[in-house]
Design a protein around this motif. Structure first.
Motif, PDB file in Angstrom:
ATOM      1  N   PRO A  49       0.838  -1.065  -0.262  1.00 61.76           N
ATOM      2  CA  PRO A  49      -0.518   0.045  -0.277  1.00 61.76           C
ATOM      3  C   PRO A  49       0.870   1.362  -0.117  1.00 61.76           C
TER       4      PRO A  49
ATOM      5  N   HIS B 234       6.491 -11.366  -0.345  1.00 59.38           N
ATOM      6  CA  HIS B 234       5.654 -10.672   0.743  1.00 59.38           C
ATOM      7  C   HIS B 234       6.826 -10.936   1.984  1.00 59.38           C
TER       8      HIS B 234
ATOM      9  N   TYR C 218       9.894  -8.195   1.500  1.00 58.35           N
ATOM     10  CA  TYR C 218       9.427  -7.349   1.507  1.00 58.35           C
ATOM     11  C   TYR C 218       9.912  -6.983   3.387  1.00 58.35           C
TER      12      TYR C 218
ATOM     13  N   VAL D 189      12.273  -4.507   4.603  1.00 61.40           N
ATOM     14  CA  VAL D 189      11.764  -3.722   5.851  1.00 61.40           C
ATOM     15  C   VAL D 189      13.047  -3.463   6.693  1.00 61.40           C
TER      16      VAL D 189
ATOM     17  N   VAL E 125      14.496  -0.077   4.824  1.00 63.36           N
ATOM     18  CA  VAL E 125      13.776   1.115   5.350  1.00 63.36           C
ATOM     19  C   VAL E 125      14.546   1.392   6.588  1.00 63.36           C
TER      20      VAL E 125
ATOM     21  N   ARG F 207       9.460   5.819   7.439  1.00 62.01           N
ATOM     22  CA  ARG F 207       9.844   4.489   7.204  1.00 62.01           C
ATOM     23  C   ARG F 207       9.072   3.583   7.709  1.00 62.01           C
TER      24      ARG F 207
ATOM     25  N   ILE G  89       6.165   3.230   8.340  1.00 59.66           N
ATOM     26  CA  ILE G  89       4.332   2.368   7.927  1.00 59.66           C
ATOM     27  C   ILE G  89       4.881   1.054   6.740  1.00 59.66           C
ATOM     28  N   ASP G  90       6.340   0.954   6.127  1.00 54.79           N
ATOM     29  CA  ASP G  90       6.413  -0.325   5.367  1.00 54.79           C
ATOM     30  C   ASP G  90       7.053  -1.025   6.243  1.00 54.79           C
ATOM     31  N   ASP G  91       7.259  -0.547   7.955  1.00 55.29           N
ATOM     32  CA  ASP G  91       7.117  -2.005   8.610  1.00 55.29           C
ATOM     33  C   ASP G  91       6.255  -1.970   9.316  1.00 55.29           C
TER      34      ASP G  91
ATOM     35  N   LEU H  43       3.242  -1.964   7.599  1.00 53.73           N
ATOM     36  CA  LEU H  43       2.610  -2.901   6.670  1.00 53.73           C
ATOM     37  C   LEU H  43       3.672  -4.237   6.195  1.00 53.73           C
ATOM     38  N   ALA H  44       4.732  -5.018   6.116  1.00 56.72           N
ATOM     39  CA  ALA H  44       5.369  -5.810   6.328  1.00 56.72           C
ATOM     40  C   ALA H  44       4.235  -6.890   7.153  1.00 56.72           C
ATOM     41  N   HIS H  45       4.089  -6.167   8.475  1.00 60.55           N
ATOM     42  CA  HIS H  45       3.629  -7.042   9.471  1.00 60.55           C
ATOM     43  C   HIS H  45       2.025  -7.050   9.734  1.00 60.55           C
TER      44      HIS H  45
ATOM     45  N   MET I 248       2.696   8.767   2.498  1.00 62.48           N
ATOM     46  CA  MET I 248       3.232   7.228   2.242  1.00 62.48           C
ATOM     47  C   MET I 248       1.825   6.118   1.753  1.00 62.48           C
ATOM     48  N   VAL I 249       1.306   6.269   2.193  1.00 70.46           N
ATOM     49  CA  VAL I 249      -0.327   5.812   1.661  1.00 70.46           C
ATOM     50  C   VAL I 249      -1.498   6.730   1.002  1.00 70.46           C
TER      51      VAL I 249
END
Lengths: 140, 181
Positions: A75, A98, A101, A106, A110, B53, B55-57, B59-61, B142-143
């Motif tokens: 997203p 996934h 990612y 991450v 990131v 940054r 947000i990616d953490d 979203l990944a989880h 970021m979204v």
């Protein structure tokens, strides 16, 4: 069999490219190729959403007689694109993307405050972790 | 202030360290910038850089989360999953505006401000936990959602509750790469 991998950010910049098996090379420069792949995906995403007979959905993959291209988009706009052989199912390919990612991007891109996510990732640690990850997936 | 503990709980220890670290940082910023308004801005900027940054953490989880289309979805996911994952608290969502473009987040126990008392010279101007506003703003950008995020009350300042107001501004368009139509 994983052939190659692209990682794009939301602006369309190619953050990372790596290949493990590529028998035929294109006659374009890396830059042109990245732009072509991203442009194609962008157009496909838009096409797929417009033609969709049901609720809005997102493009996931295309398949030819020799390879499958799978895309995992977060997203936050980060796109992981992987070309694999047909013996790897779409489900497995998406799971790999996934995990990539979550466990590599991450953790090592990131979370690295020195790394800019607007230009190609230039980190040995990231490269090593990604290669190790993909190699472990190929051995499974 | 002493606290009896039979065994050291690693989670508790690290949250104290976190609160202390944050406190030191705010104290240093106050010393460096002297003006509490400027410190508010700095905290917001720092929060923004964290948010883009974080947000990616997040979203990944939480792979089940997809891009939100309404502010209500955002409020739900922000409180029940976002805050829970990173700060271990679940703020309450209140005060929805009539047009549903604005809501308030009420934090009952703020882990950042656990041992804090504000000095008199910034009692009325400093928003101690302003970094949170920056994080929310950065993460949502970021979204593709532009929001304005500000503190409207803080128990450290003597208000009834620690409250953040989040106002929807607009949806950001996905940018096209250069050279595309």
């Amino acid at each position: 069999m994983i052939y190659n991998l692209y990682i794009f950010n939301s602006a369309g910049d190619c953050l990372y490219y790596s290949e493990w098996r590529r028998k035929k090379q294109t006659d374009m420069s890396k830059d042109e190729e990245n732009k072509l792949v991203y442009g194609m995906l962008h157009s496909l995403k838009s096409f797929v959403a417009r033609i969709s007979p049901d609720t809005s959905d997102s493009f996931q993959s295309y398949q030819t007689s020799t390879y499958r291209l799978s895309m995992y988009e977060t997203p936050s706009g980060v796109k992981f694109v992987m070309n694999t052989g047909l013996e790897l199912s779409l489900q497995s390919a998406r799971e790999i993307l996934h995990s990539l990612y979550k466990e590599v991007y991450v953790e090592f891109a990131v979370k690295n405050p020195m790394l800019s996510l607007q230009s190609p990732i230039d980190s040995e640690l990231f490269r090593d972790k990604l290669e190790a990850f993909i190699n472990s997936k190929m051995r499974e | 202030m002493s606290r009896s503990r039979s065994a050291v709980d690693p989670k508790r220890v690290s949250s104290e360290l976190f609160s202390l670290t944050y406190g030191c940082m705010v104290a240093q910023l106050l010393k460096d910038f002297e003006n509490p308004e400027e410190v508010n801005k700095q905290l917001d900027t720092m929060g923004y850089n964290i948010g883009v940054r974080l947000i990616d953490d997040f979203l990944a989880h939480t792979p089940s989360v997809t891009r939100c289309t309404t502010l209500e979805e955002v409020a739900e996911i922000l409180c029940k999953q976002g805050f829970k994952m990173f700060l271990g608290i679940v703020p309450e969502v209140r005060n929805w505006s009539a047009s549903k473009d604005k809501f308030s987040l009420v934090i009952s126990e703020n882990p950042l401000a656990e041992y804090v008392e504000l000095p008199p010279h910034c009692q009325d101007t400093l928003w101690y936990s302003n970094i949170i506003c920056g994080v929310i703003r950065g993460a949502l950008e970021m979204v593709q959602m532009d929001v304005k995020c500000t503190f409207v009350g803080d128990t450290l300042r003597g208000n009834d509750s620690t409250e953040i107001e989040i106002k929807f501004v607009k949806i950001l368009e996905d940018s096209l790469p250069a050279g595309e139509d």
